[in-house]
Scaffold this motif. Structure first.
Motif, PDB file in Angstrom:
ATOM      1  N   ILE A   5      -4.595   7.613  -3.524  1.00 31.73           N
ATOM      2  CA  ILE A   5      -5.345   8.352  -2.902  1.00 31.73           C
ATOM      3  C   ILE A   5      -6.216   7.367  -2.023  1.00 31.73           C
ATOM      4  O   ILE A   5      -6.496   7.526  -0.886  1.00 31.73           O
ATOM      5  CB  ILE A   5      -6.541   9.322  -3.421  1.00 31.73           C
ATOM      6  N   ASP A   6      -6.951   6.143  -2.525  1.00 31.87           N
ATOM      7  CA  ASP A   6      -7.340   4.869  -1.928  1.00 31.87           C
ATOM      8  C   ASP A   6      -6.613   4.433  -0.858  1.00 31.87           C
ATOM      9  O   ASP A   6      -6.854   4.068   0.118  1.00 31.87           O
ATOM     10  CB  ASP A   6      -8.043   4.126  -2.943  1.00 31.87           C
ATOM     11  N   GLU A   7      -5.402   4.147  -1.029  1.00 27.48           N
ATOM     12  CA  GLU A   7      -4.580   3.627  -0.297  1.00 27.48           C
ATOM     13  C   GLU A   7      -4.157   4.604   0.857  1.00 27.48           C
ATOM     14  O   GLU A   7      -3.962   4.107   2.175  1.00 27.48           O
ATOM     15  CB  GLU A   7      -3.028   3.322  -1.340  1.00 27.48           C
ATOM     16  N   THR A   8      -4.251   5.908   0.689  1.00 27.17           N
ATOM     17  CA  THR A   8      -3.846   6.593   1.712  1.00 27.17           C
ATOM     18  C   THR A   8      -4.989   6.746   2.673  1.00 27.17           C
ATOM     19  O   THR A   8      -4.793   6.655   4.089  1.00 27.17           O
ATOM     20  CB  THR A   8      -3.746   8.291   1.204  1.00 27.17           C
ATOM     21  N   ILE A   9      -6.324   6.771   2.173  1.00 26.84           N
ATOM     22  CA  ILE A   9      -7.479   6.766   3.009  1.00 26.84           C
ATOM     23  C   ILE A   9      -7.487   5.535   3.632  1.00 26.84           C
ATOM     24  O   ILE A   9      -7.770   5.285   5.036  1.00 26.84           O
ATOM     25  CB  ILE A   9      -8.670   6.806   2.290  1.00 26.84           C
ATOM     26  N   ARG A  10      -7.163   4.259   3.224  1.00 32.99           N
ATOM     27  CA  ARG A  10      -7.021   3.040   3.989  1.00 32.99           C
ATOM     28  C   ARG A  10      -6.050   3.017   5.022  1.00 32.99           C
ATOM     29  O   ARG A  10      -6.121   2.457   6.121  1.00 32.99           O
ATOM     30  CB  ARG A  10      -6.834   1.964   3.040  1.00 32.99           C
ATOM     31  N   PHE A  11      -5.051   3.651   4.560  1.00 26.76           N
ATOM     32  CA  PHE A  11      -3.709   3.512   5.506  1.00 26.76           C
ATOM     33  C   PHE A  11      -4.016   4.359   6.686  1.00 26.76           C
ATOM     34  O   PHE A  11      -3.767   4.097   8.049  1.00 26.76           O
ATOM     35  CB  PHE A  11      -2.566   3.829   5.004  1.00 26.76           C
ATOM     36  N   VAL A  12      -4.632   5.673   6.645  1.00 26.71           N
ATOM     37  CA  VAL A  12      -4.965   6.577   7.574  1.00 26.71           C
ATOM     38  C   VAL A  12      -6.009   6.102   8.577  1.00 26.71           C
ATOM     39  O   VAL A  12      -5.569   6.289   9.631  1.00 26.71           O
ATOM     40  CB  VAL A  12      -5.203   8.111   6.938  1.00 26.71           C
ATOM     41  N   THR A  24       5.651   7.674   9.085  1.00 23.89           N
ATOM     42  CA  THR A  24       6.740   6.930   8.984  1.00 23.89           C
ATOM     43  C   THR A  24       6.487   5.280   8.744  1.00 23.89           C
ATOM     44  O   THR A  24       7.069   4.776   7.961  1.00 23.89           O
ATOM     45  CB  THR A  24       7.766   6.986  10.312  1.00 23.89           C
ATOM     46  N   ARG A  25       5.396   4.976   9.464  1.00 20.65           N
ATOM     47  CA  ARG A  25       5.262   3.350   9.285  1.00 20.65           C
ATOM     48  C   ARG A  25       4.819   3.165   7.790  1.00 20.65           C
ATOM     49  O   ARG A  25       4.847   2.049   7.504  1.00 20.65           O
ATOM     50  CB  ARG A  25       4.122   3.047  10.447  1.00 20.65           C
ATOM     51  N   SER A  26       4.266   4.045   7.007  1.00 17.12           N
ATOM     52  CA  SER A  26       3.797   4.081   5.547  1.00 17.12           C
ATOM     53  C   SER A  26       5.088   3.523   4.667  1.00 17.12           C
ATOM     54  O   SER A  26       4.776   2.973   3.771  1.00 17.12           O
ATOM     55  CB  SER A  26       3.022   5.149   5.325  1.00 17.12           C
ATOM     56  N   THR A  27       6.170   4.030   5.192  1.00 20.07           N
ATOM     57  CA  THR A  27       7.305   3.469   4.515  1.00 20.07           C
ATOM     58  C   THR A  27       8.052   2.359   4.557  1.00 20.07           C
ATOM     59  O   THR A  27       8.780   1.611   4.143  1.00 20.07           O
ATOM     60  CB  THR A  27       8.366   4.568   4.614  1.00 20.07           C
ATOM     61  N   LEU A  28       7.297   1.455   5.401  1.00 18.11           N
ATOM     62  CA  LEU A  28       7.926   0.057   5.717  1.00 18.11           C
ATOM     63  C   LEU A  28       7.738  -0.783   4.691  1.00 18.11           C
ATOM     64  O   LEU A  28       6.710  -0.725   3.863  1.00 18.11           O
ATOM     65  CB  LEU A  28       7.347  -0.671   6.936  1.00 18.11           C
ATOM     66  N   ALA A  29       8.635  -1.676   4.351  1.00 18.74           N
ATOM     67  CA  ALA A  29       8.678  -2.487   3.116  1.00 18.74           C
ATOM     68  C   ALA A  29       7.435  -3.407   3.007  1.00 18.74           C
ATOM     69  O   ALA A  29       6.953  -3.729   1.935  1.00 18.74           O
ATOM     70  CB  ALA A  29       9.963  -3.410   3.035  1.00 18.74           C
ATOM     71  N   GLN A  30       6.773  -3.837   4.230  1.00 16.74           N
ATOM     72  CA  GLN A  30       5.816  -4.716   4.396  1.00 16.74           C
ATOM     73  C   GLN A  30       4.519  -4.298   3.356  1.00 16.74           C
ATOM     74  O   GLN A  30       3.691  -4.828   3.227  1.00 16.74           O
ATOM     75  CB  GLN A  30       5.443  -5.127   5.672  1.00 16.74           C
ATOM     76  N   HIS A  31       4.528  -2.766   3.550  1.00 16.07           N
ATOM     77  CA  HIS A  31       3.358  -2.403   2.864  1.00 16.07           C
ATOM     78  C   HIS A  31       3.369  -2.043   1.373  1.00 16.07           C
ATOM     79  O   HIS A  31       2.390  -1.780   0.644  1.00 16.07           O
ATOM     80  CB  HIS A  31       2.842  -0.837   3.511  1.00 16.07           C
ATOM     81  N   ALA A  32       4.680  -1.932   0.991  1.00 17.74           N
ATOM     82  CA  ALA A  32       4.969  -1.954  -0.602  1.00 17.74           C
ATOM     83  C   ALA A  32       4.291  -0.537  -1.163  1.00 17.74           C
ATOM     84  O   ALA A  32       3.873  -0.651  -2.280  1.00 17.74           O
ATOM     85  CB  ALA A  32       4.569  -3.049  -1.262  1.00 17.74           C
ATOM     86  N   LEU A  33       4.145   0.565  -0.592  1.00 16.63           N
ATOM     87  CA  LEU A  33       3.422   1.724  -0.949  1.00 16.63           C
ATOM     88  C   LEU A  33       4.575   2.599  -1.825  1.00 16.63           C
ATOM     89  O   LEU A  33       3.846   3.188  -2.581  1.00 16.63           O
ATOM     90  CB  LEU A  33       2.936   2.392   0.234  1.00 16.63           C
ATOM     91  N   ASP A  34       5.516   2.417  -1.702  1.00 19.23           N
ATOM     92  CA  ASP A  34       6.509   3.102  -2.499  1.00 19.23           C
ATOM     93  C   ASP A  34       6.226   2.838  -3.986  1.00 19.23           C
ATOM     94  O   ASP A  34       6.707   3.792  -4.770  1.00 19.23           O
ATOM     95  CB  ASP A  34       8.129   2.839  -1.922  1.00 19.23           C
ATOM     96  N   ARG A  35       5.791   1.851  -4.347  1.00 22.37           N
ATOM     97  CA  ARG A  35       5.626   1.428  -5.914  1.00 22.37           C
ATOM     98  C   ARG A  35       4.717   2.402  -6.355  1.00 22.37           C
ATOM     99  O   ARG A  35       4.981   3.032  -7.697  1.00 22.37           O
ATOM    100  CB  ARG A  35       4.819   0.133  -6.094  1.00 22.37           C
ATOM    101  N   HIS A  36       3.711   3.134  -5.754  1.00 18.44           N
ATOM    102  CA  HIS A  36       3.000   4.140  -6.258  1.00 18.44           C
ATOM    103  C   HIS A  36       3.904   5.217  -6.708  1.00 18.44           C
ATOM    104  O   HIS A  36       3.566   5.865  -7.895  1.00 18.44           O
ATOM    105  CB  HIS A  36       1.653   4.566  -5.269  1.00 18.44           C
TER     106      HIS A  36
END
Length: 422
Positions: free
Chosen positions: A278-285, A374-386
């Motif tokens: 959730i914190d990552e979502t808020i930061r990214f948005v 879509t940009r949240s799926t880019l490997a550079q962000h490594a968000l898929d680990r969550h």
């Protein structure tokens, strides 16, 4: 514990998960870990530790690096002895505090956090089942900073309690033979507790990590919780002093809170995953995402549907964390007075917390991408680990059965089963 050391670490020479490279036994700590003072102190330490674990969490996940330094920081923080009773020299803090602490630490890195799960559950089991002499020895090890691994589950059997590992007794020695999988923590432990079946019941056999006959294979290949090193352990005539074989109670016959103790730690890890997502979502948005064209807004954070989704996730996270606190206090009551009513109450309340923490972990890690775009799926962000961590860790204990046991109790008065997965 003062400030965590600002040491640099060379990850290029670090051992990796699912690697044929040998990982030697870890050195025993040169000094005892910090002794937590009270609830506030435990929360402070957990918050500081979570921030440290978060620094390279994405790197460790991407490269499959074993968290050697991070694990040392964790086990020296005092959290690994948080539930050692005061009469045995420990902090003796509540299970409600334990749940809060694990939630916080898991928000930094749930994989590192999970490595302590079996260690903590074993301390709870010893508190319930062991003799005074056994408690003094095992709790003493924990207070010295020794880490317990896990040789519990097996890959074969028709179900999780179909154990093939055997223990026999020859004079003053206990001898264990078998093979284990999902052995979280064993690779990097100092002591490996082995669940073994004897002629007269089930035992927990404590073997030093370097005991002859123990072979630990670094073959954990899951797509999530990658750096827990939850591989396999082979036991070939592993000999330990007979006094290190603790006989366990038959929980189907004797009410104990063994199950809820194990479960509340799992649920707290899932809550920590959700909190971080959730914190990552808020930061990214608020820093990366663009507003959708139909919203008519200048920023993604002004989108009314995004605002509502964040509100929904926060409410559900807070509900899960509130239930963790309620469950922890119920476990404390069940530990102090292990009546059938108290044990069932602790089991049910922990099950309810597990349901909510599972659901919000999976939903929050899904929503991260839906709201981030879509940009949240880019490997550079490594968000898929969550999402991978949430999906993997929540598989430990199926919540579909939690609904059933809770409903069956309230509708039909049927007490929930008693085992480590309930």
């Amino acid at each position: 514990m003062g400030s965590l050391p600002e040491t640099q670490i060379d990850y290029t020479i670090h051992p990796r998960v699912n690697s044929d490279d040998p990982v030697p036994p870890r050195p025993r700590p040169a000094q005892p870990p910090y002794l937590l003072k009270d609830d506030a102190d435990a929360i402070r330490v957990a918050t500081e530790l979570a921030a440290e674990l978060a620094k390279d969490a994405a790197l460790r996940d991407r490269e499959g690096l074993l968290p050697l330094r991070e694990l040392d920081l964790y086990s020296q923080s005092g959290i690994w002895s948080i539930i050692v009773p005061k009469e045995y020299g420990g902090p003796g803090l509540s299970y409600a505090t334990l749940a809060k602490v694990i939630d916080i630490v898991a928000s930094g890195d749930p994989a590192v956090t999970q490595i302590a799960q079996n260690h903590l559950a074993i301390l709870g089991l010893i508190d319930i089942d062991a003799t005074d002499a056994e408690k003094r020895e095992v709790f003493g090890w924990a207070l010295q900073g020794l880490r317990f691994g896990n040789a519990f589950s097996e890959f074969g059997g028709k179900n999780v309690v179909d154990f093939k590992t055997r223990v026999t007794f020859e004079g003053d020695e206990a001898v264990a033979n078998g093979e284990k999988f999902y052995t979280t923590g064993a690779l990097l432990s100092h002591i490996v507790p082995i669940v073994s079946v004897g002629d007269d019941g089930v035992y927990l056999v404590f073997a030093d990590r370097e005991t002859p006959g123990i072979t630990i294979t670094n073959n954990w290949s899951s797509f999530g919780q990658r750096t827990t090193a939850s591989g396999s352990v082979r036991l070939e005539n592993v000999r330990v002093p007979k006094a290190r074989a603790v006989k366990l109670q038959d929980v189907s016959q004797v009410p104990t809170v063994q199950g809820p103790i194990s479960q509340i730690i799992q649920a707290a890890i899932d809550a920590g995953i959700a909190r971080n997502a959730i914190d990552e979502t808020i930061r990214f948005v608020t820093t990366q995402s663009r507003p959708w064209i139909d919203s008519g807004k200048e920023t993604a954070g002004e989108d009314p549907y995004t605002i509502a989704a964040i509100g929904d996730l926060k409410i559900r996270l807070h509900a899960a964390e509130a239930l963790l606190d309620i469950a922890g206090r119920a476990i404390d009551r069940g530990l102090a007075e292990p009546t059938l009513a108290n044990v069932s109450d602790a089991t049910l309340k922990t099950a309810e917390a597990k349901v909510l923490s599972t659901q919000v972990a999976i939903d929050a890690t899904n929503k991260l991408f839906e709201l981030g775009g879509t940009r949240s799926t880019l490997a550079q962000h490594a968000l898929d680990r969550h999402w991978r961590n949430a999906r993997t860790h929540t598989l430990h204990d199926p919540v579909r059965w939690k609904f059933y046991h809770v409903g069956n109790y309230y509708l039909n008065g049927i007490h929930p089963p008693r085992h480590p997965w309930s």
